[in-house]
Design an enzyme around this catalytic site. Structure first.
Site, PDB file in Angstrom:
ATOM      1  N   HIS A  56       0.868  -1.179   0.000  1.00 23.66           N
ATOM      2  CA  HIS A  56       0.000   0.000   0.000  1.00 23.66           C
ATOM      3  C   HIS A  56       0.903   1.228   0.000  1.00 23.66           C
ATOM      4  O   HIS A  56       1.573   1.502   0.990  1.00 23.66           O
ATOM      5  CB  HIS A  56      -0.909  -0.011   1.228  1.00 23.66           C
ATOM      6  CG  HIS A  56      -1.858  -1.171   1.239  1.00 23.66           C
ATOM      7  ND1 HIS A  56      -3.121  -1.094   0.692  1.00 23.66           N
ATOM      8  CD2 HIS A  56      -1.708  -2.441   1.681  1.00 23.66           C
ATOM      9  CE1 HIS A  56      -3.722  -2.272   0.818  1.00 23.66           C
ATOM     10  NE2 HIS A  56      -2.879  -3.109   1.414  1.00 23.66           N
ATOM     11  N   LEU A  57       0.934   1.929  -1.135  1.00 23.81           N
ATOM     12  CA  LEU A  57       1.816   3.101  -1.234  1.00 23.81           C
ATOM     13  C   LEU A  57       1.056   4.409  -1.006  1.00 23.81           C
ATOM     14  O   LEU A  57       1.650   5.478  -0.973  1.00 23.81           O
ATOM     15  CB  LEU A  57       2.538   3.104  -2.579  1.00 23.81           C
ATOM     16  CG  LEU A  57       3.403   1.848  -2.851  1.00 23.81           C
ATOM     17  CD1 LEU A  57       4.151   1.988  -4.170  1.00 23.81           C
ATOM     18  CD2 LEU A  57       4.378   1.591  -1.713  1.00 23.81           C
ATOM     19  N   ARG A  58      -0.267   4.299  -0.856  1.00 28.16           N
ATOM     20  CA  ARG A  58      -1.116   5.394  -0.348  1.00 28.16           C
ATOM     21  C   ARG A  58      -1.254   6.600  -1.276  1.00 28.16           C
ATOM     22  O   ARG A  58      -1.845   7.604  -0.877  1.00 28.16           O
ATOM     23  CB  ARG A  58      -0.621   5.879   1.014  1.00 28.16           C
ATOM     24  CG  ARG A  58      -0.447   4.781   2.059  1.00 28.16           C
ATOM     25  CD  ARG A  58      -1.726   4.051   2.341  1.00 28.16           C
ATOM     26  NE  ARG A  58      -1.606   3.201   3.528  1.00 28.16           N
ATOM     27  CZ  ARG A  58      -2.433   2.190   3.793  1.00 28.16           C
ATOM     28  NH1 ARG A  58      -3.422   1.902   2.962  1.00 28.16           N
ATOM     29  NH2 ARG A  58      -2.289   1.465   4.882  1.00 28.16           N
ATOM     30  N   ASP A 299       2.273  -7.060   2.287  1.00 26.67           N
ATOM     31  CA  ASP A 299       1.123  -6.225   2.653  1.00 26.67           C
ATOM     32  C   ASP A 299       1.600  -4.990   3.428  1.00 26.67           C
ATOM     33  O   ASP A 299       0.983  -4.585   4.419  1.00 26.67           O
ATOM     34  CB  ASP A 299       0.084  -7.031   3.447  1.00 26.67           C
ATOM     35  CG  ASP A 299      -1.232  -6.291   3.629  1.00 26.67           C
ATOM     36  OD1 ASP A 299      -1.430  -5.231   3.006  1.00 26.67           O
ATOM     37  OD2 ASP A 299      -2.073  -6.780   4.411  1.00 26.67           O
TER      38      ASP A 299
END
Ligand SMILES: [Zn+2]
Length: 418
Positions: A56-58, A299
């Site tokens: 998750h690189l947001r 993750d």
């Protein structure tokens, strides 16, 4: 482009010190002499750069937690050359224009290579399929509503059929949302002792069982993300025995931490699916050993410190540690798995899940390489992380297997400075 030569490195399984030269994004050859820029690998082990199928690189929209620059720099520092980013951003990655802009921006950064996952459904709402063809054409690597749980089985069926016709993998966060309800940790003796709402193993197993039946009906490829329970793994094993095209990943946090950690009431250990029991962790490790687990993914799920300092009921789920995933696995399980199996689980196996070419060290192969120092123990110091999440459950632990150099597309994406 000028050559880059990495000297004094050995390939996994060999004691011979060699040099490898890369040029124009590919491996030019072995032992050609000190051509171009020379980097001393100091006896480290060279391997194809790691491949992360789940981070998750947001970006866009939640860049206080992480962004492409911090997340991809962290990935490169962790030895990763390729990262599949999850689409549960703000807005959701369900628009081809967002896919294109993420890839363009990541290319300019020059850290790990970005292969964005796109949402399977519009807004990840689980109801209407996203424009899968256009998303694939824009460069989407896979389809997933990760973060959310595909409650509508008919939509998942249609998505699998459509994605399957495009030759694309659908990945699922397999938890029955109604069964996990508001559980904040694994349901069992520990949650009961702490008086916290539990998320039962059955929520994962029931959902994996449902999804396996949809695969049986459609014949389309399904990848189960962050598998956490023994029972769900048994269902995947059985599906594989039936010849169904189901694959799964497990995460180092589910292998190395258990629900006992929640006795601290520290939300740093809150993750979805939750940390399970030692028996589950042992079963997952067995799955890595016997091949029923396909690959390892982290993750990586960064949040701000303030968010993770909230109480267990309120804090968001997620653990961020892409920078120490290989050292953690090598230190804890290197003896059981062996170097070549562990490397494969984090490179070739991930590529096979995606249907990508097998990463190799042969002449002409893409110059995505990592050099690993398998011996030197170093303390985990979150303050030095490139990720914006400068805290981790493993802070202060001594680990070995740290990347010293990561080369992506023939260029240095990370080099250890001490
Ligand atoms: Zn997930």
């Amino acid at each position: 482009m000028k050559e880059l030569t990495i000297k004094n490195v050995r390939r996994a399984g060999s004691d011979t010190l060699e040099s490898v030269t890369v040029e124009n994004g590919v491996i030019k050859g072995w032992n050609l002499g000190d051509l171009g820029t020379v980097v001393d690998g100091q006896g480290g082990t060279v391997a194809p750069a790691l491949i992360e199928l789940h981070a998750h690189l947001r970006e866009p929209g939640q860049t206080e937690k992480e962004d492409l620059a911090s997340g991809l720099a962290a990935a490169a520092a962790g030895g990763y050359g390729t990262v599949v980013s999850m689409p549960n951003t703000r807005p959701v990655v369900d628009d081809p224009a967002i896919v294109r802009s993420l890839i363009e921006k990541a290319d300019r950064l020059g850290f790990a290579r970005l292969r964005p996952a796109a949402a399977l459904t519009r807004g990840q709402k689980g109801e209407q399929l996203a424009e899968l063809t256009a998303l694939k054409e824009a460069g989407a690597a896979m389809f997933t509503d990760d973060g959310l749980t595909n409650e509508n089985a008919r939509t998942l069926r249609l998505g699998l059929e459509y994605a399957g016709s495009l030759g694309m993998v659908v990945s699922v966060h397999a938890e029955d949302a109604t069964l996990r309800a508001d559980g904040v940790m694994n349901e069992g003796p520990v949650s009961e002792a702490l008086g916290l709402p539990g998320n039962p193993a059955a929520a994962e197993a029931a959902r994996v069982a449902r999804d396996v039946e949809i695969v049986a009906q459609t014949g389309a490829r399904l990848h189960v993300q962050h598998l956490s329970t023994a029972r769900a793994l048994d269902i995947v094993r059985d599906a594989k025995r039936r010849g169904l095209p189901v694959t799964c990943e497990v995460c180092p946090h589910h292998l190395t931490l258990t629900d006992e950690k929640l006795r601290s009431f520290d939300a740093i250990y809150k993750v979805a699916p939750p940390l399970r029991t030692q028996a589950d962790a042992d079963h997952l490790l067995q799955g890595l050993l016997d091949g029923s687990v396909d690959c390892i993914a982290t993750d990586h799920a960064p949040h701000t410190r303030a968010e993770k300092e909230r109480d267990l009921l309120e804090a968001p789920s997620g653990i961020a540690y892409i920078e120490l995933a290989f050292p953690l696995m090598w230190t804890r399980f290197g003896e059981q798995l062996g170097l070549e199996r562990l490397l494969d689980l984090m490179t070739g196996a991930a590529a096979r899940v995606m249907g990508w070419p097998e990463p190799t060290l042969e002449e002409g192969a893409p110059a995505d390489l990592v050099v690993l120092d398998l011996e030197t123990e170093r303390t985990v110091e979150p303050a030095t992380f490139k990720s914006k999440a400068k805290f981790t459950p493993w802070a202060g632990e001594s680990l070995k297997g740290w990347p010293t150099l990561t080369v992506v597309n023939g260029k240095v994406a990370y080099q250890r400075q001490d």
